[in-house]
Design an enzyme around this catalytic site. Structure first.
Site, short mmCIF file in Angstrom:
data_model
loop_
_atom_site.label_atom_id
_atom_site.label_comp_id
_atom_site.label_asym_id
_atom_site.label_seq_id
_atom_site.Cartn_x
_atom_site.Cartn_y
_atom_site.Cartn_z
N VAL A 228 0.86 -1.20 0.00
CA VAL A 228 0.00 0.00 0.00
C VAL A 228 0.89 1.23 0.00
O VAL A 228 1.81 1.35 0.82
CB VAL A 228 -0.92 0.04 1.24
CG1 VAL A 228 -1.80 1.29 1.20
CG2 VAL A 228 -1.77 -1.21 1.33
N GLU B 289 -0.40 0.46 -17.20
CA GLU B 289 -0.16 -0.77 -17.94
C GLU B 289 -0.83 -0.65 -19.32
O GLU B 289 -1.71 0.19 -19.52
CB GLU B 289 -0.81 -1.96 -17.22
CG GLU B 289 -0.45 -2.10 -15.77
CD GLU B 289 0.95 -2.66 -15.59
OE1 GLU B 289 1.44 -3.32 -16.50
OE2 GLU B 289 1.54 -2.41 -14.52
N LYS C 8 -6.08 -1.96 -1.83
CA LYS C 8 -5.28 -1.24 -0.83
C LYS C 8 -6.14 -0.76 0.33
O LYS C 8 -5.71 -0.85 1.49
CB LYS C 8 -4.54 -0.08 -1.52
CG LYS C 8 -3.46 -0.59 -2.49
CD LYS C 8 -2.94 0.50 -3.41
CE LYS C 8 -1.83 0.02 -4.31
NZ LYS C 8 -1.48 0.99 -5.37
N1 HSE Z 1 -0.41 0.48 -10.54
C1 HSE Z 1 -0.17 0.98 -9.22
C2 HSE Z 1 -0.41 2.49 -9.19
C3 HSE Z 1 1.23 0.65 -8.82
O1 HSE Z 1 -0.55 3.11 -10.24
O2 HSE Z 1 -0.48 3.06 -8.11
C4 HSE Z 1 1.50 0.76 -7.35
O3 HSE Z 1 0.72 -0.09 -6.57
#
Ligand code: HSE
Length: 403
Positions: A127, A185, A200
């Site tokens: 987190v 991504e 989280k």
């Molecule tokens: N993909 C997540 C973000 C990475 O953009 O916060 C960190 O947990």
């Protein structure tokens, strides 16, 4: 010397190796002994890495080597990562991870197995990336009833919203930019749809309230429907749009937990958290408010939190950290229907203003920013009341809670 293995050599896993290597003197000083990576498990080849002899493709090599006392799991997901983590703990090895999906879904079980085998399962990096938040929750804040936890918990979505707010980019353009910069991504669904933030807030709630909060039971809304019109009305209301993960404790010990975009008042410290930064605002009944702010994602920031957990395992090899949470049977989560707040609502269509006033007679109207559009801030309404209004109105162009 303490020997370790890394499972998963992606962004965070390779960052862990880099932190252990570049900061070897600091790590050794703080761990009171040196830490050596004996194996790196990954199915891919890394022909440019100078330490080729460390790469293995067979998990059993790590599992069966008694010299390996700590395993870093940076594989992600809850398939092989779940199986390998369990087997490492059963083999009496400490496990350290940044894998929020696994902790959110199976944390209670993995902590129980760790306790049974007198080893640690630590996840500071799961987190807030490099932000210290898990340890404060587990240690520094434990004299408090945690009244609420409110977090900007996802760097990708915060970057997208920041670019919409400050550069006037559309959601699609800001997402594309986030992908070009390597934040989002290729398939950004877990970030953009709020799934990552949901995991989280579940982990923070598990710790704060002592029982498992299951991600699939937490209402989650992402940011893909946010438009520049919403961003503009937010500015008019002295607010900014932020994706928040929230847990709100009730008098009877139950809680609301949810993820949704909000209009956040500019006087709230969360409003000025921009770009890929994360922040978690906690409110304890004795402490009052405290905010934890910093790099919520990124290779070295996240890896630094993983390596700190590794050092903690080395320092507390024989005295495991005592913490856990229940299996979810306390059913702490309340349905969101009865949760009340003020709302922002935007309607479009020729008679938008009249329909809006008829539905929300005691609202504060915002000045229309375009022809055939009307927006307002409502008085306090429960989620159920808002859902009824929305159903009666037919289509609602924008709708968010206020914080
Ligand atoms: N993909 C997540 C973000 C990475 O953009 O916060 C960190 O947990």
């Amino acid at each position: 010397m303490f020997q370790a293995a890394i499972m998963g050599f992606g962004t965070v896993g390779s960052g862990v190796y880099e932190v252990l290597d570049r900061n070897a003197a600091t790590v050794t000083k703080n761990a009171k002994q040196s830490i050596e990576v004996k194996y790196i498990l990954d199915l891919r080849d890394f022909p440019d890495a100078p330490y080729q002899e460390k790469f293995v493709k067979d998990f059993a090599v790590i599992e069966n080597d008694p010299e390996v006392r700590i395993v870093v799991e940076t594989m992600g997901g809850k398939g092989a990562a779940y199986e390998f983590t369990k087997r490492c703990l059963l083999a009496g090895k400490h496990v350290v991870t940044s894998n929020k999906e696994l902790v959110a879904c199976h944390g209670a079980e993995l902590l129980r197995i760790a306790a049974e085998h007198n080893v640690n399962y630590l996840f500071e990096a799961s987190v807030g990336g490099g932000i210290p938040i898990i340890r404060p929750m587990l240690q520094c804040l434990t004299a408090n009833r945690m009244l609420h936890i409110t977090g900007i918990l996802n760097g990708t979505t915060n970057y997208i919203l920041t670019r919409m707010i400050h550069a006037g980019l559309t959601f699609d353009a800001a997402l594309k930019e986030a992908q070009q910069k390597g934040y989002a991504e290729a398939n950004p669904a877990a970030d953009v749809d709020g799934v990552d933030a949901c995991r989280k807030i579940c982990i923070l709630s598990d710790i704060a309230y002592g029982d498992n909060i299951f991600p699939e039971e937490v209402e989650t809304e992402g940011i893909s429907k946010i438009t520049l019109a919403d961003v503009g009305y937010a500015a008019q209301a002295d607010c900014v749009v932020k994706l928040l993960g929230r847990a709100v404790l009730q008098e009877d010990g139950t809680l609301y937990a949810f993820v949704a975009p909000h209009f956040v008042s500019k006087i709230c410290p969360l409003a000025s958290v921009d770009d890929v930064f994360n922040a978690i605002l906690v409110s304890g009944d004795m402490l009052g408010d405290a905010m934890f702010y910093g790099q919520g994602a990124g290779k070295l920031a996240t890896a630094s939190a993983v390596v700190a957990d590794v050092i903690d395992c080395v320092r507390h090899d024989k005295h495991r950290r005592q913490f856990d949470w229940g299996d979810g049977s306390k059913k702490l989560l309340r349905p969101l229907n009865s949760f009340a707040s003020r709302w922002y609502v935007r309607l479009t269509g020729d008679d938008a203003a009249a329909r809006l006033l008829a539905a929300f007679p005691d609202c504060t109207q915002l000045s229309a920013q375009a022809e055939g559009e009307a927006a307002c801030l409502t008085a306090e309404l429960t989620t159920a009341q808002m859902n009824e209004k929305r159903a009666a109105l037919g289509s609602v162009a924008g709708c968010m809670r206020l914080l």
